[in-house]
Design a protein around this motif. Structure first.
Motif, PDB file in Angstrom:
ATOM      1  N   ALA A  33       0.834  -1.202   0.000  1.00  0.00           N
ATOM      2  CA  ALA A  33       0.000   0.000   0.000  1.00  0.00           C
ATOM      3  C   ALA A  33       0.868   1.250   0.000  1.00  0.00           C
ATOM      4  N   GLU A  34       0.450   2.257  -0.759  1.00  0.00           N
ATOM      5  CA  GLU A  34       1.210   3.515  -0.812  1.00  0.00           C
ATOM      6  C   GLU A  34       1.143   4.270   0.521  1.00  0.00           C
ATOM      7  N   ILE A  35       0.054   4.071   1.267  1.00  0.00           N
ATOM      8  CA  ILE A  35      -0.134   4.753   2.542  1.00  0.00           C
ATOM      9  C   ILE A  35      -0.646   3.748   3.566  1.00  0.00           C
ATOM     10  N   VAL A  36      -0.100   3.789   4.781  1.00  0.00           N
ATOM     11  CA  VAL A  36      -0.575   2.943   5.875  1.00  0.00           C
ATOM     12  C   VAL A  36      -0.922   3.844   7.050  1.00  0.00           C
ATOM     13  N   ILE A  37      -2.146   3.727   7.546  1.00  0.00           N
ATOM     14  CA  ILE A  37      -2.640   4.598   8.607  1.00  0.00           C
ATOM     15  C   ILE A  37      -3.268   3.746   9.714  1.00  0.00           C
ATOM     16  N   ASP A  38      -2.974   4.084  10.959  1.00  0.00           N
ATOM     17  CA  ASP A  38      -3.610   3.445  12.114  1.00  0.00           C
ATOM     18  C   ASP A  38      -4.408   4.517  12.843  1.00  0.00           C
ATOM     19  N   THR A  39      -5.725   4.483  12.684  1.00  0.00           N
ATOM     20  CA  THR A  39      -6.552   5.539  13.266  1.00  0.00           C
ATOM     21  C   THR A  39      -6.689   5.429  14.775  1.00  0.00           C
ATOM     22  N   SER A  40      -6.097   4.384  15.379  1.00  0.00           N
ATOM     23  CA  SER A  40      -6.050   4.336  16.842  1.00  0.00           C
ATOM     24  C   SER A  40      -4.943   5.244  17.363  1.00  0.00           C
ATOM     25  N   ARG A  41      -4.047   5.640  16.451  1.00  0.00           N
ATOM     26  CA  ARG A  41      -2.955   6.557  16.812  1.00  0.00           C
ATOM     27  C   ARG A  41      -3.035   7.875  16.050  1.00  0.00           C
ATOM     28  N   ASP A  42      -3.405   7.799  14.768  1.00  0.00           N
ATOM     29  CA  ASP A  42      -3.423   8.982  13.913  1.00  0.00           C
ATOM     30  C   ASP A  42      -4.805   9.629  13.896  1.00  0.00           C
ATOM     31  N   SER A  43      -4.845  10.939  14.046  1.00  0.00           N
ATOM     32  CA  SER A  43      -6.110  11.667  14.002  1.00  0.00           C
ATOM     33  C   SER A  43      -6.622  11.743  12.568  1.00  0.00           C
ATOM     34  N   VAL A  44      -7.876  12.121  12.412  1.00  0.00           N
ATOM     35  CA  VAL A  44      -8.454  12.283  11.082  1.00  0.00           C
ATOM     36  C   VAL A  44      -7.683  13.348  10.310  1.00  0.00           C
ATOM     37  N   THR A  45      -7.375  14.454  10.980  1.00  0.00           N
ATOM     38  CA  THR A  45      -6.641  15.545  10.337  1.00  0.00           C
ATOM     39  C   THR A  45      -5.277  15.093   9.854  1.00  0.00           C
ATOM     40  N   ASP A  46      -4.550  14.378  10.714  1.00  0.00           N
ATOM     41  CA  ASP A  46      -3.222  13.894  10.332  1.00  0.00           C
ATOM     42  C   ASP A  46      -3.314  12.871   9.202  1.00  0.00           C
ATOM     43  N   SER A  47      -4.334  12.041   9.230  1.00  0.00           N
ATOM     44  CA  SER A  47      -4.519  11.030   8.189  1.00  0.00           C
ATOM     45  C   SER A  47      -4.757  11.692   6.837  1.00  0.00           C
ATOM     46  N   VAL A  48      -5.596  12.720   6.822  1.00  0.00           N
ATOM     47  CA  VAL A  48      -5.873  13.450   5.582  1.00  0.00           C
ATOM     48  C   VAL A  48      -4.597  14.129   5.080  1.00  0.00           C
ATOM     49  N   LYS A  49      -3.814  14.706   5.984  1.00  0.00           N
ATOM     50  CA  LYS A  49      -2.573  15.368   5.583  1.00  0.00           C
ATOM     51  C   LYS A  49      -1.621  14.372   4.920  1.00  0.00           C
ATOM     52  N   ARG A  50      -1.551  13.165   5.449  1.00  0.00           N
ATOM     53  CA  ARG A  50      -0.646  12.159   4.869  1.00  0.00           C
ATOM     54  C   ARG A  50      -1.077  11.794   3.455  1.00  0.00           C
ATOM     55  N   ILE A  51      -2.371  11.674   3.253  1.00  0.00           N
ATOM     56  CA  ILE A  51      -2.875  11.360   1.904  1.00  0.00           C
ATOM     57  C   ILE A  51      -2.602  12.513   0.951  1.00  0.00           C
ATOM     58  N   LEU A  52      -2.813  13.735   1.427  1.00  0.00           N
ATOM     59  CA  LEU A  52      -2.563  14.904   0.593  1.00  0.00           C
ATOM     60  C   LEU A  52      -1.097  15.035   0.201  1.00  0.00           C
ATOM     61  N   GLN A  53      -0.215  14.633   1.096  1.00  0.00           N
ATOM     62  CA  GLN A  53       1.222  14.667   0.794  1.00  0.00           C
ATOM     63  C   GLN A  53       1.554  13.748  -0.378  1.00  0.00           C
ATOM     64  N   VAL A  54       0.926  12.579  -0.399  1.00  0.00           N
ATOM     65  CA  VAL A  54       1.145  11.645  -1.510  1.00  0.00           C
ATOM     66  C   VAL A  54       0.566  12.202  -2.807  1.00  0.00           C
ATOM     67  N   LEU A  55      -0.612  12.839  -2.705  1.00  0.00           N
ATOM     68  CA  LEU A  55      -1.235  13.412  -3.903  1.00  0.00           C
ATOM     69  C   LEU A  55      -0.408  14.548  -4.488  1.00  0.00           C
ATOM     70  N   SER A  56       0.313  15.256  -3.639  1.00  0.00           N
ATOM     71  CA  SER A  56       1.090  16.399  -4.107  1.00  0.00           C
ATOM     72  C   SER A  56       2.400  15.995  -4.767  1.00  0.00           C
TER      73      SER A  56
END
Length: 207
Positions: A183-206
Motif C-alpha cells: 500500500a502507498e499509505i498505511v494509517i492506524d486511526t487508533s494513533r493517527d487523528s483524522v486531520t493527520d490522516s488526511v494530511k498524509r494522503i494529501l502529501q502523496v497526492l502532491s
C-alpha cells in the motif's frame, strides 16, 4: 476464501459481438488539463470501523474547499443503488469491487480525484482494480487499525451481531481480511487523528 485464480465466475460473461470500442475525440489528458489537476483514485481499505468513511469524507471536504474536483464512493452508499442487487458472498463481493473499480476508472478518465472507501478484504480484488489504472493513478491507503479497536468502536453494531452469529461471513470475525503488502499509505486511526490522516494522503497526492 477459495483458491481459484479468478475472483468470480467469468464463463457466462461475454462481450456482445456488436460492441465495438468508440474512440472519443477528447482524451482523458485533455479533460484533466481543463480541470487543472492530476486525476487519481484513492482507495481506502480496512476493517469495518477502521475509519475509512470518516477519513474519506474529510479528505473529500478538504479537496472541495481547496477547489479541487473530487467525488466520494462509499461502500454502504453504493449498495443502496448501483450494487443493491449484490449480497455478501465471495462472488458478490468480488463483483461489488469490480463495478466500483470500473466506475472509479471512468471518473479518473473524466479528470476527477475519486475517493473509494471499501473494506475490499481480498488481495486479488484490490489488485484487479489497481490493474485498471495507469501507473501512479491508483493510490492504496490501508487503514491498519487493530481489530480490537474496530470492534470496540462498532459504530453500526455489526461486530456484536457477527459475534452473536446474526451476520454470517463478516470480515475480521468469520471471514478473512488479507492485509495489503504494498500500500502507498498505511494509517492506524487508533494513533493517527483524522486531520493527520488526511494530511498524509494529501502529501502523496502532491508528489
Amino acid at each position: 476464501m477459495s483458491d481459484s485464480n479468478t475472483p468470480y465466475e467469468l464463463k457466462n460473461i461475454h462481450l456482445p459481438s456488436n460492441a465495438v470500442w468508440h474512440k472519443c475525440t477528447v482524451s482523458p489528458q485533455e479533460r484533466a488539463q481543463l480541470l487543472g489537476q492530476v486525476p487519481r483514485c484513492i482507495w481506502l481499505t480496512g476493517l469495518s470501523g477502521s475509519g475509512k468513511s470518516t477519513i474519506a469524507n474529510a479528505l473529500d471536504a478538504t479537496l472541495h474547499e481547496a477547489g479541487i474536483k473530487s467525488f466520494l464512493l462509499d461502500g454502504d452508499n453504493v449498495r443502496h443503488g448501483l450494487n443493491k442487487d449484490l449480497g455478501m458472498t465471495e462472488t458478490d463481493r468480488a463483483e461489488n469491487i469490480r463495478r466500483i473499480g470500473e466506475v472509479a476508472k471512468l471518473m479518473v478518465d473524466a479528470g476527477l480525484i475519486v475517493i473509494c472507501a471499501f473494506i475490499s478484504p481480498y488481495k486479488r480484488d484490490r489488485q484487479m482494480v489497481r490493474s485498471m489504472f495507469h501507473h501512479g493513478q491508483f493510490v492504496e491507503a490501508y487503514l491498519e487499525t487493530p481489530l480490537s479497536v474496530c470492534e470496540e468502536r462498532d459504530p453500526k453494531g455489526l461486530y456484536k451481531k457477527a459475534r452473536a452469529g446474526v451476520i454470517k461471513q463478516f470480515t475480521g470475525i468469520s471471514d478473512p481480511y488479507e492485509t495489503p503488502e504494498n500500500a502507498e499509505i498505511v494509517i492506524d486511526t487508533s494513533r493517527d487523528s483524522v486531520t493527520d490522516s488526511v494530511k498524509r494522503i494529501l502529501q502523496v497526492l502532491s508528489q
